[in-house]
Write a protein that holds these residues in place. Sequence first.
Motif, PDB file in Angstrom:
ATOM      1  N   TYR A 130     -26.908  51.684  40.451  1.00 10.88           N
ATOM      2  CA  TYR A 130     -26.634  51.335  38.904  1.00 10.88           C
ATOM      3  C   TYR A 130     -27.618  50.344  38.321  1.00 10.88           C
ATOM      4  O   TYR A 130     -27.921  50.527  37.227  1.00 10.88           O
ATOM      5  N   MET A 173     -30.263  52.726  37.179  1.00 13.07           N
ATOM      6  CA  MET A 173     -29.824  53.447  36.105  1.00 13.07           C
ATOM      7  C   MET A 173     -29.818  52.567  34.697  1.00 13.07           C
ATOM      8  O   MET A 173     -30.370  53.073  33.578  1.00 13.07           O
ATOM      9  N   ALA A 188     -32.039  51.439  30.214  1.00 13.01           N
ATOM     10  CA  ALA A 188     -31.486  51.394  29.095  1.00 13.01           C
ATOM     11  C   ALA A 188     -32.479  50.693  27.857  1.00 13.01           C
ATOM     12  O   ALA A 188     -33.241  49.969  28.199  1.00 13.01           O
ATOM     13  N   TYR A 216     -24.869  50.990  27.104  1.00  9.79           N
ATOM     14  CA  TYR A 216     -25.692  51.913  27.805  1.00  9.79           C
ATOM     15  C   TYR A 216     -24.670  52.383  29.169  1.00  9.79           C
ATOM     16  O   TYR A 216     -24.508  53.446  29.406  1.00  9.79           O
ATOM     17  N   ARG A 246     -21.546  54.169  28.116  1.00  9.62           N
ATOM     18  CA  ARG A 246     -21.949  55.601  28.042  1.00  9.62           C
ATOM     19  C   ARG A 246     -22.013  56.521  29.122  1.00  9.62           C
ATOM     20  O   ARG A 246     -21.503  57.321  29.364  1.00  9.62           O
ATOM     21  N   THR A 247     -22.819  55.901  29.951  1.00 12.04           N
ATOM     22  CA  THR A 247     -23.374  56.687  30.975  1.00 12.04           C
ATOM     23  C   THR A 247     -22.915  56.623  32.438  1.00 12.04           C
ATOM     24  O   THR A 247     -22.995  57.508  33.274  1.00 12.04           O
ATOM     25  N   LEU A 274     -18.711  58.715  31.219  1.00 10.89           N
ATOM     26  CA  LEU A 274     -19.065  59.928  32.025  1.00 10.89           C
ATOM     27  C   LEU A 274     -18.164  60.108  33.149  1.00 10.89           C
ATOM     28  O   LEU A 274     -17.565  61.344  33.397  1.00 10.89           O
ATOM     29  N   SER A 332     -24.901  62.800  41.501  1.00  3.66           N
ATOM     30  CA  SER A 332     -24.868  61.474  41.892  1.00  3.66           C
ATOM     31  C   SER A 332     -24.753  61.194  43.465  1.00  3.66           C
ATOM     32  O   SER A 332     -24.888  59.933  44.112  1.00  3.66           O
TER      33      SER A 332
END
Length: 280
Positions: free
Chosen positions: A99, A102, A106, A113, A116-117, A121, A234
């Motif tokens: 994370y 990830m 952003a 972000y 959303r992701t 998801l 993932s």
Amino acid sequence: MSGGAWPAFGLNLVVSAAAVLAVLLLAFAAGTARRLHRYVDVAWGLAFATVAGVTYVLSSGHGDATARIVAPLATAVWGLRLAAHIAWRGRGHGEDPRYERMLARARGSRTAYALRTVYLLQAALVWLVSLPVQAAPYAGVPVGGLLWAGVAVWAAGLAFEAVGDHQLARFKADPAHRGRIMDRGLWGWTRHPNYFGDFLVWWGIYLMACATWRSAALCLVSPVVMSLLLTRGSGKRLLERHLADRPGYAAYTARTSGFVPRPPRGPRGRTGPGSGEATG
């Protein structure tokens, strides 16, 4: 699935979607407050257990009574075990590196972000993957051999996952193993016992929903999506990318299956220093 069961099944889909969204939004609130978005991994298992509970309640009076109990119970047991294990494993740790990487991409608000992701998801994926759990009680025909075959596959997957997690936890608990890659027990047969266990669990739950051709066709997307997440999404792919440069990991991958268990190639030994899921 009989014609009369479709409206009830549709309601189940809507209520389950709302329940899953509520669980993931609560996890988002907790993760944002604590600045630890790894909480979403605990919420993943809890969300599946929530779908199972919603389905059990709403399916009362529909379909076969055995399927109404077995599929949701199997899902709840798997989800709660997974959530408890991840919560225990992550206690006292900071953010998950996945994370961190990830959210580093952003643009603008990291919080938006992440919502959303990560959270929304995963909410959508939980709802999609849980289709067999929701469909099984509404099949409208007596259970057959496929349900019990599904139970057998689910049980094998759950046992494989739980044993692999236990073996890794014991390995990491020994200070002598610090910095060493776990290549013993199930971890000597596959680099990802937990992911392979999940794979079996969801193909087993899918079989529980195959009482009719309609439900079998409708729910096939569930184990396919889960399999892709575990092997190309993932799961395995991201973890191995993270570990690729660790000393000793290349030798481990050379002798150990990447997913489906098989005997290791060549002798096992004390692999050199490394870190990550399969290390102490």
